[in-house]
Design an enzyme around this catalytic site. Structure first.
Site, PDB file in Angstrom:
ATOM      1  N   GLU A   1       0.871  -1.174   0.000  1.00  0.00           N
ATOM      2  CA  GLU A   1       0.000   0.000   0.000  1.00  0.00           C
ATOM      3  C   GLU A   1       0.908   1.224   0.000  1.00  0.00           C
ATOM      4  OE1 GLU A   1      -4.059  -1.676   1.636  1.00  0.00           O
ATOM      5  OE2 GLU A   1      -3.092  -0.277   2.989  1.00  0.00           O
TER       6      GLU A   1
ATOM      7  N   CYS B   1      -2.251   9.099   2.585  1.00  0.00           N
ATOM      8  CA  CYS B   1      -1.966   8.515   1.272  1.00  0.00           C
ATOM      9  C   CYS B   1      -3.029   8.957   0.280  1.00  0.00           C
ATOM     10  CB  CYS B   1      -1.905   7.004   1.358  1.00  0.00           C
ATOM     11  SG  CYS B   1      -3.321   6.298   2.183  1.00  0.00           S
TER      12      CYS B   1
HETATM   13  P1  NAD Z   1       8.650   4.850   4.187  1.00  0.00           P
HETATM   14  O1  NAD Z   1       8.665   4.055   2.929  1.00  0.00           O
HETATM   15  O2  NAD Z   1       9.741   5.839   4.404  1.00  0.00           O
HETATM   16  O3  NAD Z   1       8.688   3.901   5.469  1.00  0.00           O
HETATM   17  C1  NAD Z   1       7.690   2.924   5.690  1.00  0.00           C
HETATM   18  C2  NAD Z   1       8.242   1.830   6.561  1.00  0.00           C
HETATM   19  O4  NAD Z   1       9.292   1.143   5.853  1.00  0.00           O
HETATM   20  C3  NAD Z   1       8.858   2.289   7.881  1.00  0.00           C
HETATM   21  O5  NAD Z   1       8.477   1.382   8.885  1.00  0.00           O
HETATM   22  C4  NAD Z   1      10.347   2.231   7.600  1.00  0.00           C
HETATM   23  O6  NAD Z   1      11.140   2.041   8.755  1.00  0.00           O
HETATM   24  C5  NAD Z   1      10.435   1.023   6.682  1.00  0.00           C
HETATM   25  N1  NAD Z   1      11.605   1.007   5.797  1.00  0.00           N
HETATM   26  C6  NAD Z   1      12.304   2.057   5.300  1.00  0.00           C
HETATM   27  N2  NAD Z   1      13.292   1.617   4.490  1.00  0.00           N
HETATM   28  C7  NAD Z   1      13.208   0.265   4.465  1.00  0.00           C
HETATM   29  C8  NAD Z   1      13.938  -0.758   3.807  1.00  0.00           C
HETATM   30  N3  NAD Z   1      14.964  -0.479   3.009  1.00  0.00           N
HETATM   31  N4  NAD Z   1      13.559  -2.027   3.989  1.00  0.00           N
HETATM   32  C9  NAD Z   1      12.500  -2.347   4.770  1.00  0.00           C
HETATM   33  N5  NAD Z   1      11.782  -1.419   5.454  1.00  0.00           N
HETATM   34  C10 NAD Z   1      12.124  -0.129   5.303  1.00  0.00           C
HETATM   35  O7  NAD Z   1       7.211   5.557   4.239  1.00  0.00           O
HETATM   36  P2  NAD Z   1       6.599   6.496   5.378  1.00  0.00           P
HETATM   37  O8  NAD Z   1       7.281   7.808   5.329  1.00  0.00           O
HETATM   38  O9  NAD Z   1       6.532   5.787   6.672  1.00  0.00           O
HETATM   39  O10 NAD Z   1       5.099   6.673   4.884  1.00  0.00           O
HETATM   40  C11 NAD Z   1       4.711   7.632   3.964  1.00  0.00           C
HETATM   41  C12 NAD Z   1       4.348   6.970   2.651  1.00  0.00           C
HETATM   42  O11 NAD Z   1       3.406   5.941   2.876  1.00  0.00           O
HETATM   43  C13 NAD Z   1       3.678   7.926   1.688  1.00  0.00           C
HETATM   44  O12 NAD Z   1       4.177   7.703   0.402  1.00  0.00           O
HETATM   45  C14 NAD Z   1       2.203   7.537   1.797  1.00  0.00           C
HETATM   46  O13 NAD Z   1       1.431   7.883   0.678  1.00  0.00           O
HETATM   47  C15 NAD Z   1       2.299   6.061   1.992  1.00  0.00           C
HETATM   48  N6  NAD Z   1       1.090   5.499   2.610  1.00  0.00           N
HETATM   49  C16 NAD Z   1       0.264   4.711   1.850  1.00  0.00           C
HETATM   50  C17 NAD Z   1      -0.908   4.212   2.380  1.00  0.00           C
HETATM   51  C18 NAD Z   1      -1.866   3.377   1.562  1.00  0.00           C
HETATM   52  O14 NAD Z   1      -2.793   2.840   2.135  1.00  0.00           O
HETATM   53  N7  NAD Z   1      -1.677   3.245   0.255  1.00  0.00           N
HETATM   54  C19 NAD Z   1      -1.222   4.503   3.713  1.00  0.00           C
HETATM   55  C20 NAD Z   1      -0.368   5.285   4.466  1.00  0.00           C
HETATM   56  C21 NAD Z   1       0.802   5.777   3.904  1.00  0.00           C
END
Ligand code: NAD
Length: 454
Positions: free
Chosen positions: A226, A261
């Protein structure tokens, strides 16, 4: 790891990050726990998750206070989020029996055909910070209902909330060896990808989602992604009450500081109603109170991550350089805390980053269009595909347009909305797989076709 309050920049806690060894131990506990949990009756699992929902409701204030402190969203919006998670858990638990029980497809002669929804096993949920209760509930509630054990990694920006969730799940009766929290940031997330899980469910950015998918795809295990969005909204020439449309759509763009999101990220308005709409929209945005998220009446709190201030500012500067006009806002507040003024831009076009890249902050571009066709072409001019909205007095006009947008959700006269009864899913760079609805309940299962003859 330090936990920072984004509204004050004060350190509010220190937590111990997981090591590879502690993660390994957690996974082996979950492996043991899952075997027993899958033998607990579905009715009992439902009762436990219903208790969790009741505890969440009873502890709304505590959960909301912790959430506001670590992510910076206004307190009423934190309370709304906890309440929303209760609503989702309610729908999922009330429908689990219907969608997770055996389905007899035919029973003729001496042969019975049955679909059995077996759990995946131990699943890994790497989560985001913007709505940790909501996006968490979308995954761990149905996963647990279906008989899985869950390793939940909250975002490093929502770790304390992860602990609150864990506390309430355990209090509700989820066994210790069935739900574990992994503490840490990117490195801990990356370490989880090298471990032997039976499925990965990720909420976060496209960049991380792509990295995860590339890493785990050779293992042929289920994966749900997501991801982000650049969600368009079109205001057609035939809208009636422009003032209320402007207020509702401004809320869609600025609620939670634009860090949803499915936030409205770009707006197209028919030339016939453009001036009036923009006037009302700006009036509404100027009425928003910006300030400490615990202060009465504040609607725009602090941005959760400091780095996002730079992203938003760079998008505004890029747009202005290319000819955009700032009608309100346009800069970061000086002093402590990650505050950015709610910003409205006009004279925008698709050469500007603000109309193409996810902003995830309090900025919106409003572009004038001459026709529905032009609006549709611009709405589809994106790598993302999460939601799309049309405001019009005609359902058939809206349906015709929404049928041609490549997005997981379509809205008519509403926006920035999620329902537990409908699938929540993205297309293209917004990801794949579904949470919520019966599709999301079954996403954590492996269907087995049983051919029973006797
Ligand atoms: P992010 O991708 O920076 O981090 C998300 C998670 O991934 C965190 O727990 C982080 O620690 C982990 N992570 C980071 N690098 C990683 C790696 N290399 N390997 C494994 N895990 C890793 O995103 P964010 O800043 O937490 O969230 C914002 C984003 O999420 C926005 O783009 C938003 O649109 C999206 N989002 C989507 C939905 C949906 O339902 N489609 C819902 C909420 C947020």
């Amino acid at each position: 790891m330090k936990i920072i309050n984004p509204a004050t920049e004060a350190i509010i806690a220190h937590v111990k990050e997981d090591s590879k060894a502690s993660l390994k131990k957690k996974l082996s506990l979950l492996r043991e726990g899952q075997k027993k949990w899958s033998r607990v009756s579905l009715k009992k699992r439902i009762a436990i998750l219903q208790k969790f929902s009741a505890l969440l409701k009873a502890n709304t204030e505590q959960c909301a206070q912790v959430l506001t402190r670590e992510v910076g969203k206004p307190l009423p919006q934190s309370r709304n989020e906890v309440n929303g998670a209760c609503g989702r858990a309610k729908w999922l638990t009330e429908n689990a029996e219907k969608y997770l029980s055996d389905e007899v497809m035919s029973d003729e002669g001496n042969t019975k055909e049955v679909i059995r929804y077996e759990p995946l096993g131990v699943v890994c949920n790497i989560s985001a910070w913007n709505y940790p209760y909501l996006v968490g509930t979308n995954v761990f509630v149905p996963a647990l209902l279906a008989g899985n054990a869950v390793l939940y990694k909250p975002s490093e920006y929502a770790t304390l909330t992860g602990f609150e969730i864990e506390k309430l799940l355990k209090k509700a009766g989820v066994p210790d060896h069935v739900f574990q929290v992994a503490v840490g940031a990117r490195e801990v997330g990356a370490a989880l990808l090298d471990m032997d899980f039976d499925g990965y469910f990720f909420t976060g950015s496209y960049a991380t989602g792509k990295f995860i998918y590339e890493k785990i795809s050779p293992r042929m295990i289920p994966c749900g992604l997501e991801l982000g969005g650049k969600d368009p909204l079109y205001v057609a020439a035939d809208v009636k009450d422009i003032k209320s449309v402007a207020a509702g759509t401004a809320d869609g763009a600025f609620y939670n500081n634009g860090q949803s999101c499915c936030s409205v990220e770009r707006i197209y308005v028919h030339a016939k109603v453009f001036d009036k709409y923009v006037e009302e929209f700006v009036k509404e945005v100027k009425s928003y109170k910006l300030g400490k998220p615990t202060e009465e009446g504040v609607y725009i709190g602090a941005l959760t991550r400091e780095a996002q201030l730079k992203v938003v500012d760079a998008q505004v500067k890029d747009a202005v350089k290319k000819g955009a006009k700032v009608l309100t806002g346009g800069k970061k507040l000086s002093g402590k805390g990650h505050f950015y003024e709610p910003t409205v831009l006009v004279n925008v076009n698709h050469k500007m980053k603000v109309m193409r890249e996810e902003s995830f902050g309090p900025v919106i571009g409003i572009q004038k269009v001459k026709s529905d066709e032009e609006a549709l072409q611009l709405m589809n001019d994106t790598e993302y595909g999460l939601t799309a909205a049309v405001y019009s007095s005609s359902l058939s006009r809206a349906e015709k347009l929404l049928a041609q947008t490549n997005s997981g959700s379509g809205y008519w006269n509403c926006c920035d909305r999620v329902s537990p009864a409908l699938p929540w899913s993205g297309r293209k760079h917004s990801g794949f797989g579904s949470t919520l609805s019966h599709v999301g309940l079954r996403a954590f299962t492996k269907p087995k076709g049983l051919h029973l003859r006797g």
